[in-house]
Design a protein around this motif. Structure first.
Motif, PDB file in Angstrom:
ATOM      1  N   ARG A 114       0.846  -1.423  -0.011  1.00 48.44           N
ATOM      2  CA  ARG A 114       0.024   0.042   0.026  1.00 48.44           C
ATOM      3  C   ARG A 114       0.873   1.219   0.243  1.00 48.44           C
ATOM      4  NH1 ARG A 114      -2.576  -3.511  -1.527  1.00 48.44           N
ATOM      5  NH2 ARG A 114      -4.168  -4.346  -0.418  1.00 48.44           N
ATOM      6  N   TYR A 115       1.960   1.179   0.608  1.00 46.33           N
ATOM      7  CA  TYR A 115       2.710   2.243   0.699  1.00 46.33           C
ATOM      8  C   TYR A 115       3.920   2.586  -0.431  1.00 46.33           C
ATOM      9  CZ  TYR A 115       0.820   3.305   5.360  1.00 46.33           C
ATOM     10  OH  TYR A 115       0.002   3.687   6.379  1.00 46.33           O
ATOM     11  N   MET A 137      12.482   5.638  -1.715  1.00 42.85           N
ATOM     12  CA  MET A 137      11.383   6.475  -1.468  1.00 42.85           C
ATOM     13  C   MET A 137      11.166   7.333  -0.532  1.00 42.85           C
ATOM     14  SD  MET A 137       8.544   3.609  -3.283  1.00 42.85           S
ATOM     15  CE  MET A 137       9.268   2.010  -2.974  1.00 42.85           C
ATOM     16  N   LEU A 138      11.455   6.637   0.833  1.00 39.44           N
ATOM     17  CA  LEU A 138      11.287   7.614   2.067  1.00 39.44           C
ATOM     18  C   LEU A 138      12.050   8.871   2.104  1.00 39.44           C
ATOM     19  CD1 LEU A 138      11.334   4.657   4.512  1.00 39.44           C
ATOM     20  CD2 LEU A 138       9.412   6.188   4.089  1.00 39.44           C
ATOM     21  N   ALA A 139      12.973   8.864   1.264  1.00 42.53           N
ATOM     22  CA  ALA A 139      13.707  10.140   1.471  1.00 42.53           C
ATOM     23  C   ALA A 139      13.261  11.291   0.526  1.00 42.53           C
ATOM     24  CB  ALA A 139      15.292   9.742   0.565  1.00 42.53           C
ATOM     25  N   THR A 140      11.960  10.971  -0.206  1.00 42.20           N
ATOM     26  CA  THR A 140      11.386  12.014  -0.942  1.00 42.20           C
ATOM     27  C   THR A 140      10.364  12.776  -0.439  1.00 42.20           C
ATOM     28  OG1 THR A 140       9.924  10.401  -1.970  1.00 42.20           O
ATOM     29  CG2 THR A 140      12.015  10.705  -2.951  1.00 42.20           C
ATOM     30  N   PRO A 141      10.008  13.831  -0.750  1.00 43.07           N
ATOM     31  CA  PRO A 141       8.880  14.651  -0.010  1.00 43.07           C
ATOM     32  C   PRO A 141       7.419  13.972  -0.201  1.00 43.07           C
ATOM     33  CG  PRO A 141      10.228  16.283  -1.445  1.00 43.07           C
ATOM     34  CD  PRO A 141      10.778  14.610  -1.671  1.00 43.07           C
ATOM     35  N   GLU A 142       7.377  12.715  -0.963  1.00 41.02           N
ATOM     36  CA  GLU A 142       6.014  12.415  -1.241  1.00 41.02           C
ATOM     37  C   GLU A 142       5.899  11.205  -0.212  1.00 41.02           C
ATOM     38  OE1 GLU A 142       7.115  14.441  -4.794  1.00 41.02           O
ATOM     39  OE2 GLU A 142       8.272  12.971  -3.795  1.00 41.02           O
ATOM     40  N   LEU A 419       3.296   3.622   9.768  1.00 41.39           N
ATOM     41  CA  LEU A 419       2.917   2.649   8.599  1.00 41.39           C
ATOM     42  C   LEU A 419       1.717   1.710   8.846  1.00 41.39           C
ATOM     43  CD1 LEU A 419       6.351   2.168   7.217  1.00 41.39           C
ATOM     44  CD2 LEU A 419       4.587   3.620   6.107  1.00 41.39           C
ATOM     45  N   SER A 420       1.095   2.048   9.845  1.00 42.08           N
ATOM     46  CA  SER A 420      -0.011   0.756  10.434  1.00 42.08           C
ATOM     47  C   SER A 420      -1.215   0.973   9.825  1.00 42.08           C
ATOM     48  CB  SER A 420      -0.025   0.968  12.034  1.00 42.08           C
ATOM     49  OG  SER A 420      -0.528   2.154  12.209  1.00 42.08           O
ATOM     50  N   PHE A 421      -1.546   1.967   8.925  1.00 39.57           N
ATOM     51  CA  PHE A 421      -2.913   2.357   8.699  1.00 39.57           C
ATOM     52  C   PHE A 421      -3.769   1.204   7.867  1.00 39.57           C
ATOM     53  CE2 PHE A 421      -1.632   5.989  10.975  1.00 39.57           C
ATOM     54  CZ  PHE A 421      -2.637   6.475  11.525  1.00 39.57           C
ATOM     55  N   PRO A 422      -3.059   0.432   6.960  1.00 42.58           N
ATOM     56  CA  PRO A 422      -3.625  -0.559   6.398  1.00 42.58           C
ATOM     57  C   PRO A 422      -4.193  -1.652   7.146  1.00 42.58           C
ATOM     58  CG  PRO A 422      -1.440  -0.210   5.184  1.00 42.58           C
ATOM     59  CD  PRO A 422      -1.721   0.585   6.657  1.00 42.58           C
ATOM     60  N   ARG A 423      -4.185  -1.571   8.397  1.00 44.67           N
ATOM     61  CA  ARG A 423      -4.834  -2.146   9.476  1.00 44.67           C
ATOM     62  C   ARG A 423      -6.341  -2.225   9.364  1.00 44.67           C
ATOM     63  NH1 ARG A 423      -0.926  -2.154  14.864  1.00 44.67           N
ATOM     64  NH2 ARG A 423       0.989  -2.508  13.666  1.00 44.67           N
TER      65      ARG A 423
END
Length: 468
Positions: A114-115, A137-142, A419-423
């Motif tokens: 999902r992320y 990916m985590l290094a980008t503003p998105e 990162l837990s919101f797909p629960r």
């Protein structure tokens, strides 16, 4: 059915139609989590997937994962310690190879999909590639903290805040115009609940400072807490939460409560009877305050915390050393609600137990105190160790059989991870799976006009109404 395909957990055509057509796109109201409001407001990026997913050596992270790693013999240096980030990630990937059947295994792969759009299974062979891709990916503003929340179609998030908190980051967030989602405080007066714990006296001193009141009695303390509820209410709060752990009940006199408070502030040891008398009246007074403000009161019961004293001494609370308790709940809970009912001061309540054996007792007691509003009392969602397919199904079944499933307020993450919101998706799939199974056996109609609104209400609408 392929691993984690679009229809995973959806075992009937009706379940697939309910999820994809009605549940999947609904926004998220996460009315109980443990994310830091400062992080949400300041919106920094994570430095890597280890900080985002595991821990950065600060004992703040996902203890669900840590328990599995300890079971796999991973050195603590690579769990909560200051080990090399790649070594930490590789140790977690190796643990996942053994975690088949665990909800953490499903959450891990759901979060990668999902992320990050990564569909590979996480194991020792794929770990390096996944580590590098996620870090890039985590290094980008998105992929800043708020961006991660936006990706999940978040509508509202409730943080967990002490009554003496300044709410400075909530206020700043609101003043700056907020975001695509709302960040709302939810009061958690756990320090007030535990007069026998270290730091209680200092907490009462802080309560005096933030209210400007002098606290010489139990009633003075409750008046000061009421001021803080007013303050939280002004900034959007409509829920409270309490780690009750044990349900205990004993009436007391005002003189007894004042004496107990004085002992506790002086740091003198309290007996179990004194703690019980103090907490009983605290809950009764809090219920009156919440009822007057139109708040929902959450009670989390039967966590047995920090049972490994050696490791608790090293790592502190919330690091994976808690378990389920099995003490009595029915008589003290019934006595508390009965006393509150005498003054018509029972607020809207969500009652959770970490022990699923308590569910029937809770739902039958709830039924004795309903009325005056829609679903005054509800069984809280499948919490913590019950946040599994089996546990969620049991909670859904008990709520359906013992009250009204259509009024249930759905899922929370109860998490410290961005990162837990797909629960929420995990819960919604299981809800639709359960409805599809009931319909396949002829227990309920296969009628979208009936079931689709229920799915959307449980997924989102009912939780949104908590803030109406």
């Amino acid at each position: 059915m392929a691993f984690m395909d679009d229809d995973y957990l959806l075992t009937t055509d009706l379940a697939k139609e309910l999820f994809h057509g009605y549940a999947e796109s609904m926004p998220i109201v996460d009315y109980h989590c443990h994310l830091h409001p400062e992080e949400i407001y300041k919106d920094p990026n994570f430095k890597d997937i280890v900080e985002a997913w595991l821990t950065d050596g600060n004992n703040y992270g996902d203890h669900y994962k840590w328990r599995l790693e300890r079971a796999n013999g991973v050195p603590e240096e690579l769990i909560t310690g200051n080990g090399d980030p790649w070594d930490k990630f590789y140790a977690y990937a190796q643990t996942m190879e053994k975690a088949i059947g665990s909800p953490v295994y499903m959450w891990t792969h759901q979060e990668l999909r999902r992320y990050f759009g990564i569909t590979d299974e996480l194991n020792s062979k794929t770990a390096k590639d996944i580590y590098e891709k996620t870090n890039e990916m985590l290094a980008t503003p998105e992929f800043s903290r708020r961006s991660l929340l936006r990706r999940m179609n978040l509508d509202t998030i409730c943080t967990t805040d002490d009554p003496v908190d300044s709410l400075e980051y909530h206020i700043a967030f609101e003043k700056d115009g907020g975001d695509t989602f709302k960040m709302i405080p939810a009061m958690r007066p756990d320090k007030a609940l535990n007069p026998d714990k270290a730091g209680f006296g200092e907490w009462v001193d802080q309560l005096e400072q933030v209210t400007g009141d002098t606290i010489n009695s139990f009633d003075d303390m409750m008046a000061a807490i009421n001021k803080r509820v007013d303050f939280f209410h002004e900034h959007g709060s409509r829920l409270s939460d309490h780690a009750a752990d044990l349900m205990l009940y004993a009436p007391s006199t005002a003189a007894e409560r004042d004496a107990i408070l004085a002992k506790a502030r002086a740091g003198e040891p309290l007996t179990l009877e004194e703690v019980t008398k103090y907490r009983t009246q605290l809950f009764l007074d809090l219920m009156k305050i919440y009822h007057a403000h139109g708040w929902t009161m959450q009670l989390h019961i039967h966590a047995m915390r920090n049972i490994n004293e050696r490791e608790f001494g090293i790592h502190g609370a919330d690091t994976g050393y808690d378990s389920i308790n099995d003490r009595s709940i029915a008589e003290p809970l019934a006595a508390l609600l009965n006393e509150a009912a005498k003054t018509d001061s029972i607020p809207k309540m969500l009652i959770y137990s970490l022990n699923p054996n308590d569910y029937l007792a809770i739902t039958t007691i709830m039924g004795c105190f309903q009325g005056g509003m829609k679903q005054r009392m509800a069984l809280g969602n499948a919490w913590w160790f019950n946040d599994t397919r089996t546990g969620i199904r049991k909670q859904i079944q008990t709520m359906a059989e013992g009250s009204l499933l259509g009024n249930f307020v759905g899922m929370t993450t109860d998490s410290r991870s961005f990162l837990s919101f797909p629960r929420h998706e995990f819960f919604r799939r299981i809800l639709c799976e359960q409805l599809g199974e009931w319909a396949s056996r002829g227990e309920i109609p296969s009628d979208l006009d009936t079931l689709a609104p229920l799915v959307q209400d449980v997924s989102y609408n009912n939780a949104k109404e908590l803030f109406a």
